[in-house]
Scaffold this motif. Sequence first.
Motif, mmCIF file in Angstrom:
data_model
loop_
_atom_site.group_PDB
_atom_site.id
_atom_site.type_symbol
_atom_site.label_atom_id
_atom_site.label_comp_id
_atom_site.label_asym_id
_atom_site.label_seq_id
_atom_site.Cartn_x
_atom_site.Cartn_y
_atom_site.Cartn_z
ATOM 1 N N ASN A 447 59.644 110.019 12.647
ATOM 2 C CA ASN A 447 58.227 110.371 12.510
ATOM 3 C C ASN A 447 58.119 111.870 12.250
ATOM 4 O O ASN A 447 57.641 112.638 13.078
ATOM 5 N N THR A 455 61.134 114.182 2.079
ATOM 6 C CA THR A 455 60.395 112.991 2.479
ATOM 7 C C THR A 455 59.847 113.172 3.889
ATOM 8 O O THR A 455 60.421 113.910 4.712
ATOM 9 N N PHE A 456 58.733 112.503 4.158
ATOM 10 C CA PHE A 456 58.189 112.416 5.511
ATOM 11 C C PHE A 456 58.487 111.004 5.985
ATOM 12 O O PHE A 456 57.865 110.037 5.553
ATOM 13 N N ASP A 457 59.483 110.884 6.864
ATOM 14 C CA ASP A 457 60.005 109.579 7.250
ATOM 15 C C ASP A 457 59.235 109.002 8.429
ATOM 16 O O ASP A 457 59.004 109.691 9.443
ATOM 17 N N ILE A 458 58.887 107.736 8.313
ATOM 18 C CA ILE A 458 58.145 107.041 9.359
ATOM 19 C C ILE A 458 58.888 105.747 9.693
ATOM 20 O O ILE A 458 59.020 104.857 8.854
ATOM 21 N N THR A 502 56.109 105.446 -0.750
ATOM 22 C CA THR A 502 54.761 105.068 -1.181
ATOM 23 C C THR A 502 54.260 105.884 -2.363
ATOM 24 O O THR A 502 53.349 105.466 -3.068
ATOM 25 N N VAL A 506 52.291 114.339 1.230
ATOM 26 C CA VAL A 506 51.767 114.734 2.531
ATOM 27 C C VAL A 506 52.284 116.123 2.883
ATOM 28 O O VAL A 506 53.249 116.617 2.282
ATOM 29 N N GLY A 510 52.299 115.189 8.113
ATOM 30 C CA GLY A 510 52.111 113.813 7.682
ATOM 31 C C GLY A 510 50.735 113.528 7.121
ATOM 32 O O GLY A 510 50.468 112.392 6.694
ATOM 33 N N THR A 519 57.080 113.537 0.342
ATOM 34 C CA THR A 519 56.650 112.219 -0.093
ATOM 35 C C THR A 519 56.810 111.254 1.070
ATOM 36 O O THR A 519 57.862 111.209 1.707
ATOM 37 N N GLN A 520 55.785 110.466 1.328
ATOM 38 C CA GLN A 520 55.806 109.535 2.460
ATOM 39 C C GLN A 520 56.821 108.412 2.234
ATOM 40 O O GLN A 520 56.884 107.814 1.166
ATOM 41 N N ARG A 521 57.645 108.161 3.270
ATOM 42 C CA ARG A 521 58.630 107.088 3.187
ATOM 43 C C ARG A 521 58.619 106.295 4.489
ATOM 44 O O ARG A 521 58.793 106.840 5.570
#
Length: 668
Positions: A447, A455-458, A502, A506, A510, A519-521
């Motif tokens: 998170n 990437t912004f990992d979730i 996606t 961000v 986030g 980039t949201q991942r």
Amino acid sequence: MHFQRTPLASALVTALVAMSTAAYGQEQALPQVIVTASPFATGEELQTFMPAKVLTRDELRDKRGVSLGDTLSRELGVSQSAFGAGASRPVIRGLEGPRIKVLQNGMNVADVSTASNDHAVGSDNETARQIEILRGPAALLYGSGAIGGLINVVNDRIPDLLLPKPTGTAELRLSSVDSGKTVSLAADGAAGKIGLHADASWHDTSDYKIPGLANPNDPSASNGRLTNSFTRRGEAGFGASYIESWGHIGASVGTLKDHYGIPTAERSFIDLSRTRYDINALVNSPITGISSFKFKLGATDYQHTEKQPDGTPNTVFANKATETRWELTHLPIAGWRGTFGIQTENNRQSALSAATGTPDTVPITRSTSLAAFIFEEKEFGSLRASGGVRLESVKRSPDASSGFADRNFNLASWSVGGLWTFKPGYALGAIFSYAERAPTAEELYSNGPHESSATFDIGTPGTAKEKSRNIDISLQKTEDKIRWKANVFHNRFSNFIYGRVTGMKVDGTGAADPGGEFTQRFWSQGSATVYGAEAEISYNLRGEGWSLRGFADTSRGKLDGQNYLPLQPATRFGMEVGYREGAWRGGASLLHALRQDRLATFETSATPAYTQLDANLSWTHRVGGRELTWFALAKNLLNQDIRVSTSLLKDVAPLPGRNLIIGARLKF
């Protein structure tokens, strides 16, 4: 294909066509290759049903690259993640990350390279004696998650033989593409009944040359040299063991320091350190019915820091791990011989903000696992059958302040295989397996931003265990000068875990930001299928005179209803030609990869085809009773713009251009 003719290329091609190579050495003169990660001390030629590949001696020295992925990238079914020169993990049959287990001397390397492609593998590559690629029933001895296979890097740091006199090797190599310098040394000896080993290496490169623009779609991108692709690496190790007729007990310590750039727009770099302690014991015939007892313990303290160009630290990744293995090999029972044992792992992994010490990408997570395994093998006339079962319990416990709950996974995996020699020298093999894998801490609890991959990992805390059903069929000829083999495989996954990008931009928190640097991942799950084929044919690979080899591999990975899996390897084919006579050895290999346009829904660009021409030439003579080898290696002789489809950086970071490596190796 465009080939720019230069004096250097012309001279090398002329010399190497006139004296091409035998790649692997003289069959009768070479000792048998032993697969150390096999449950039995078995020669490579008896492991064909797994299947297995062992890189050693001249072949390993010719193919050795800056990273483990680079070293193995031209093996059948193996690609590389290629995140710059400093970090590249093997990709086997389109599977990567936690589905490929990397070992050092049969024990987990305990790094964090599965968390992201910019993380280097924490193994000692420069001083490795051999590197093994294994798949099949025996892989279950080392991990349920090794669905794609395992890589074992062997450096003999804990001796198991008493040598009559000190022996060793020292090597120096210089490379043109990156002004690289590598020095390595390994030595073995004995003092009474104490076996001794020491090794060290140092590797330094600048940013490497590329044929043109790093990003062909960006005229402002670096041109002629890939910015921030430098590497600096040093490692050292020492081991000793007490050796008797009953077996041995020994210990070793090794350190690794690695400093390398990440060739992305952020121009970040990584400082890595690792200290590793190992204990290894072998007792022959400890009790009635048992041929050997083995015990191994490995303790690793790993840390790397991702830093901004000015040296400001962003995120600190750490892993402290302890692993034990207890193995008993029994004497044949009704014709069955086998190994059974217990494996434990405990680690504390985190990714914390360097500024605040709070969780950045992954919270502090403690993971424990307890596994029991068994592998058995028996010959039924011309049929040799094998099977393995592994039962494992895994627990992930994130720090209470994270707000995430503990997760427990009970895993059951099995594999059966057989090799039928239906005619002398000809065999048909099949492997059927079922494997379960527990999601990693990153897949569950991520998170936050990851600067190096942008990437912004979730993560998804409710992620279920991954399951796969696999079949591998092979047909092969294993005797005489002409040999060949062909493999087909099919892997069916449920709850396949993958990173779904996606496309949303961000900021570092986030929050949606069209100008954001991340980039949201999301870590997601779905049903998937991976299938493909491999084939090779060879002539006289282990004898003097001419040798030839032709090979090809292809694979496909698809998510049900969602097109292809991301970062899939290209279809490849190639050939090698060689010649060996007396002190001279040389050769050339040509690899062609087709355009890879089988893209995941969020991938935007196909990977162009490329042709890679490599060559080698060496001369060995004796100096004062010692063996001295002078060698020259040429890689990417055609100076192709090579981009690999299994790399996240394929659009902005090609592989190195034409590279001439010269060096000397002393064996004493």
